[in-house]
Write a protein that holds these residues in place. Structure first.
Motif, PDB file in Angstrom:
ATOM      1  N   ASP A 165      -3.469   5.110  -0.964  1.00 15.83           N
ATOM      2  CA  ASP A 165      -3.519   3.785  -0.760  1.00 15.83           C
ATOM      3  C   ASP A 165      -3.559   3.567  -2.376  1.00 15.83           C
ATOM      4  O   ASP A 165      -4.390   3.321  -2.832  1.00 15.83           O
ATOM      5  CB  ASP A 165      -4.787   3.487  -0.658  1.00 15.83           C
ATOM      6  CG  ASP A 165      -6.518   3.924  -1.219  1.00 15.83           C
ATOM      7  OD1 ASP A 165      -6.360   5.512  -2.044  1.00 15.83           O
ATOM      8  OD2 ASP A 165      -7.555   3.524  -0.389  1.00 15.83           O
TER       9      ASP A 165
ATOM     10  N   LYS B 228       1.383   5.539  -1.027  1.00 12.50           N
ATOM     11  CA  LYS B 228       1.145   6.759  -0.763  1.00 12.50           C
ATOM     12  C   LYS B 228       2.225   8.148  -1.537  1.00 12.50           C
ATOM     13  O   LYS B 228       2.974   7.441  -1.012  1.00 12.50           O
ATOM     14  CB  LYS B 228       1.243   7.241   1.021  1.00 12.50           C
ATOM     15  CG  LYS B 228       0.808   9.077   1.147  1.00 12.50           C
ATOM     16  CD  LYS B 228       1.154   9.139   2.748  1.00 12.50           C
ATOM     17  CE  LYS B 228       0.386  10.340   2.744  1.00 12.50           C
ATOM     18  NZ  LYS B 228       0.541  10.876   4.294  1.00 12.50           N
TER      19      LYS B 228
ATOM     20  N   TYR C  84      -2.529   0.709  -5.042  1.00  8.98           N
ATOM     21  CA  TYR C  84      -1.817  -0.533  -4.352  1.00  8.98           C
ATOM     22  C   TYR C  84      -1.185  -1.399  -5.478  1.00  8.98           C
ATOM     23  O   TYR C  84      -0.974  -1.254  -5.950  1.00  8.98           O
ATOM     24  CB  TYR C  84      -3.295  -1.931  -4.441  1.00  8.98           C
ATOM     25  CG  TYR C  84      -3.882  -1.233  -2.398  1.00  8.98           C
ATOM     26  CD1 TYR C  84      -3.645  -1.255  -1.596  1.00  8.98           C
ATOM     27  CD2 TYR C  84      -4.960  -0.481  -3.092  1.00  8.98           C
ATOM     28  CE1 TYR C  84      -4.375  -1.627  -0.580  1.00  8.98           C
ATOM     29  CE2 TYR C  84      -5.671  -0.118  -2.049  1.00  8.98           C
ATOM     30  CZ  TYR C  84      -5.332  -0.767  -0.433  1.00  8.98           C
ATOM     31  OH  TYR C  84      -6.151  -0.139   0.788  1.00  8.98           O
TER      32      TYR C  84
ATOM     33  N   LYS D 166       0.516  -1.291   0.071  1.00  8.79           N
ATOM     34  CA  LYS D 166      -0.180  -0.321   0.195  1.00  8.79           C
ATOM     35  C   LYS D 166       0.685   1.061  -0.289  1.00  8.79           C
ATOM     36  O   LYS D 166       1.819   1.414   1.109  1.00  8.79           O
ATOM     37  CB  LYS D 166      -0.815   0.158   1.483  1.00  8.79           C
ATOM     38  CG  LYS D 166      -1.820   1.016   1.212  1.00  8.79           C
ATOM     39  CD  LYS D 166      -2.405   1.138   2.678  1.00  8.79           C
ATOM     40  CE  LYS D 166      -3.762   2.062   3.163  1.00  8.79           C
ATOM     41  NZ  LYS D 166      -3.746   1.979   4.562  1.00  8.79           N
TER      42      LYS D 166
END
Length: 208
Positions: A35, A24, A37, A22
């Motif tokens: 979030d 940023k 991914y 995850k």
């Protein structure tokens, strides 16, 4: 156009064969995504192996992602310290029992050729005698959010020269297909692995 800036990474899955992160990220316009991914899996090699009669070595095995038996080219994970060519020869032998004749490039010879010429794994390596092994390049699995790459290796004039060796989780059957039969299976959808089809297309384009 500028790339995103990575601000933070949290691993949700951190296993030897799969990592899920995850992340940023800050976009060039200042917007922050909290979030995003990403996925990672080890690099693997796609093996386009052809006999002297022009037949492709193919495999069939169960794939749990689709829940079906899949028709594929041989392929496998590149072990630490291996070149794509070395992994291709090893995986081809293990999955199908096919390999190259003694006068062609062997695993150790391939390594020595790279050492002598200063080539790295991104540079095509060909047999000094008959172009048996060709490295066609590496490609992203999914540029959107997958960090892994796959490599494409073409091996010509392979022969049946030994036994297969499967992992405890593998059950693989091998078969031969002419180029016309393979293209027919692409057309009717019975061969439908998109990355493998892309590797085959790369080989086709290399002939021009």
């Amino acid at each position: 156009m500028k790339p995103w800036k990575l601000l933070d990474t949290e691993y949700l899955v951190d296993a030897p064969w799969l990592k899920v992160a995850k992340e940023k990220c800050e976009l060039p316009n200042g917007k922050v995504i909290d979030d995003f991914y990403t996925l990672w899996q080890p690099d693997w090699v796609l093996i386009l192996a052809r006999t002297s009669k022009g037949e492709w070595i193919m495999t069939e095995q169960y794939r749990h992602g689709t829940g079906k038996i899949a028709l594929e080219f041989p392929a496998g994970i590149i072990d630490k310290g291996e070149t794509p060519e070395q992994a291709a020869l090893r995986e081809l032998q293990e999955e199908s029992g096919y390999g190259i004749e003694k006068q062609c490039v062997t695993l150790s010879e391939a390594s020595k050729m790279r050492s002598r010429t200063g080539l790295d794994s991104s540079t095509p390596l060909r047999s000094a005698q008959n172009d048996t092994i060709s490295y066609l390049g590496s490609f992203p699995v999914n540029p959107d959010r997958h960090r892994g790459r796959f490599h494409v290796v073409f091996i010509d004039n392979v022969v049946k020269n030994g036994c297969t060796h499967f992992d405890s989780t593998e059950e693989i059957e091998s078969l031969l297909l002419s180029d016309e039969a393979l293209q027919a299976k692409m057309a009717d959808g019975s061969f439908n692995h998109p990355l493998q089809m892309a590797g085959y297309l790369k080989w086709k384009l290399s002939l021009k």
